[in-house]
Design a protein around this motif. Structure first.
Motif, PDB file in Angstrom:
ATOM      1  N   LEU A   1     -11.294 -94.500  52.959  1.00 56.93           N
ATOM      2  CA  LEU A   1     -11.865 -95.773  53.368  1.00 56.93           C
ATOM      3  C   LEU A   1     -10.727 -96.781  53.364  1.00 56.93           C
ATOM      4  O   LEU A   1     -10.089 -97.005  52.330  1.00 56.93           O
ATOM      5  N   LEU A   2     -10.438 -97.363  54.501  1.00 58.94           N
ATOM      6  CA  LEU A   2      -9.411 -98.388  54.609  1.00 58.94           C
ATOM      7  C   LEU A   2     -10.111 -99.730  54.670  1.00 58.94           C
ATOM      8  O   LEU A   2     -10.806-100.034  55.641  1.00 58.94           O
ATOM      9  N   ASP A   3      -9.939-100.513  53.596  1.00 61.62           N
ATOM     10  CA  ASP A   3     -10.683-101.773  53.469  1.00 61.62           C
ATOM     11  C   ASP A   3     -12.182-101.526  53.646  1.00 61.62           C
ATOM     12  O   ASP A   3     -12.880-102.265  54.344  1.00 61.62           O
ATOM     13  N   TYR A   4     -12.647-100.415  53.053  1.00 56.31           N
ATOM     14  CA  TYR A   4     -14.061-100.019  52.994  1.00 56.31           C
ATOM     15  C   TYR A   4     -14.618 -99.591  54.347  1.00 56.31           C
ATOM     16  O   TYR A   4     -15.828 -99.535  54.535  1.00 56.31           O
TER      17      TYR A   4
ATOM     18  N   SER B   1      -3.299 -99.785  46.890  1.00 63.06           N
ATOM     19  CA  SER B   1      -3.407-101.203  47.224  1.00 63.06           C
ATOM     20  C   SER B   1      -2.013-101.661  47.625  1.00 63.06           C
ATOM     21  O   SER B   1      -1.101-101.698  46.790  1.00 63.06           O
ATOM     22  N   LEU B   2      -1.819-102.001  48.908  1.00 68.24           N
ATOM     23  CA  LEU B   2      -0.486-102.237  49.457  1.00 68.24           C
ATOM     24  C   LEU B   2      -0.397-103.623  50.098  1.00 68.24           C
ATOM     25  O   LEU B   2      -1.393-104.142  50.609  1.00 68.24           O
TER      26      LEU B   2
ATOM     27  N   GLU C   1       4.501-110.973  53.386  1.00 70.09           N
ATOM     28  CA  GLU C   1       3.700-112.194  53.578  1.00 70.09           C
ATOM     29  C   GLU C   1       2.398-112.150  52.789  1.00 70.09           C
ATOM     30  O   GLU C   1       1.544-113.017  52.937  1.00 70.09           O
ATOM     31  N   ASN C   2       2.241-111.102  51.981  1.00 71.20           N
ATOM     32  CA  ASN C   2       1.081-110.932  51.097  1.00 71.20           C
ATOM     33  C   ASN C   2      -0.194-110.548  51.835  1.00 71.20           C
ATOM     34  O   ASN C   2      -1.294-110.722  51.308  1.00 71.20           O
ATOM     35  N   LYS C   3      -0.077-109.997  53.041  1.00 66.93           N
ATOM     36  CA  LYS C   3      -1.233-109.359  53.672  1.00 66.93           C
ATOM     37  C   LYS C   3      -1.526-108.078  52.914  1.00 66.93           C
ATOM     38  O   LYS C   3      -0.602-107.437  52.391  1.00 66.93           O
ATOM     39  N   HIS C   4      -2.784-107.678  52.870  1.00 71.37           N
ATOM     40  CA  HIS C   4      -3.192-106.631  51.947  1.00 71.37           C
ATOM     41  C   HIS C   4      -4.065-105.595  52.638  1.00 71.37           C
ATOM     42  O   HIS C   4      -4.887-105.925  53.509  1.00 71.37           O
ATOM     43  N   VAL C   5      -3.874-104.324  52.270  1.00 76.12           N
ATOM     44  CA  VAL C   5      -4.789-103.255  52.678  1.00 76.12           C
ATOM     45  C   VAL C   5      -5.133-102.432  51.441  1.00 76.12           C
ATOM     46  O   VAL C   5      -4.345-102.359  50.485  1.00 76.12           O
TER      47      VAL C   5
END
Length: 335
Positions: A181-184, A312-313, A317-321
């Motif tokens: 699940l990528l970002d659910y 958790s990556l 720029e602090n974007k998150h997946v």
């Protein structure tokens, strides 16, 4: 007069119950109605609003489309594996065969014992109800495990959904050798495992392998999907690459920060790349906090390795997946 009254009653019954009747169903249980809502007086606006909010919270989650009812014909399953993801604001997304297809927003109200809705589908619509300005909208009936969305017309259309647990990838995607699940949201691809070339000055690189998962799933909702998505099981133009390097070829739990420290080169490590044109990197996500990968099985005869991961990556720029419930199974090849 009596004949006219009988016809009127028949039309009222058909308007409410024509879809989901016995004799035309392939999944009868999913159409069984949920318990009715308790009566709330129309003047009690605060209670009406709170009950609508509670329904929106119950609807939030992942749903699998089982059947569609349209007109007076028999119900039928969807042409493509279809999932709907709803949040608590009644905003939703549609995925067909694992690919993002449409998004929408419901505006819900309550009348007597019924939840009514209007729908906004910018771009290409999925439901395409086509309510008029004077229409009261469609109806929503939801329980813990089922959701029925209908235009509330006797010869109209209705959709029957079954809830998918948030901690499980969709069952239809389990034939890929890497799922998560990528970002659910459902994510899948093709996993490849390769032995790491041992570095003489780093004994910790001995008996290690690198895992690479590649897919052609679109990561941008606005992107136009020109070709059929295959999860890169055949020749494809990759859009995403997930790499976990220097994993010990032995059953156990491993912290990715320890694996990254032991990598033979500075370009190795745990990373997730979003690609353009198959090779140009658009974004790179790296470990910022502790992540873990687990080897659950390894057969030294067949060289097949199996494992799980949760990652958790972040970008600079602090974007998150967030990868959850990741699973893979691959044959470890030589470097």
């Amino acid at each position: 007069m009596r004949r006219q009254l009988a016809v009127l009653l028949m039309l009222l019954v058909l308007a409410n119950f024509s879809w989901g009747q016995a004799g035309v169903l392939t999944q009868k249980a999913i159409w069984d109605l949920c318990p009715p809502l308790a009566y709330v007086a129309t003047k009690d606006s605060s209670l009406l609003e709170s009950s609508v909010d509670s329904i929106a919270r119950l609807m939030a989650g992942r749903w699998e489309l089982l059947e569609v009812s349209g007109g007076w014909g028999p119900n039928h399953p969807p042409a493509r594996a279809t999932e709907m993801v709803l949040n608590q604001l009644s905003q939703g997304e549609i995925y067909e065969n694992g690919v993002w297809s449409a998004h929408f927003e419901l505006t819900m109200t309550r009348r007597w014992r019924t939840i009514r809705f209007k729908i906004n589908e910018p771009g290409k619509p999925f439901f395409n109800f086509g309510f008029s300005q004077k229409s009261l909208g469609g109806t929503v009936r939801v329980c813990d495990q089922k959701l029925i969305i209908s235009d509330a017309m006797g010869d109209g259309i209705a959709y029957a959904f079954r809830r998918i647990p948030m901690n499980q990838p969709a069952r239809r995607y389990t034939y890929y050798n890497a799922t998560a699940l990528l970002d659910y949201k459902p994510w899948f691809g093709t996993a490849n495992a390769t032995m790491v070339r041992e570095a003489p000055d780093k004994p910790c690189t001995a008996n290690r392998f690198s895992l690479n998962v590649v897919t052609d799933l679109p990561y941008d909702q606005a992107a136009t999907v020109k070709n059929q998505v295959t999860g890169c099981t055949v020749k494809c133009v990759p859009t995403q690459l997930l790499s976990i390097d220097n994993i010990p070829l032995a059953v156990g739990w491993y912290e990715t920060k320890d694996l990254d420290t032991c990598c033979a080169t500075t370009s190795s490590g745990t990373r997730y790349d979003r690609l353009l044109g198959g090779d140009a990197i658009v974004d790179t996500y790296l470990s910022k906090y502790s992540n873990r990968v687990r080897i659950t099985a390894f057969d030294p005869v067949t060289n097949i390795v199996e494992g799980t991961f949760e990652l958790s990556l972040f970008t600079p720029e602090n974007k998150h997946v967030y990868f959850k419930d990741g699973k893979f199974k691959a044959t470890v090849g030589k470097y």
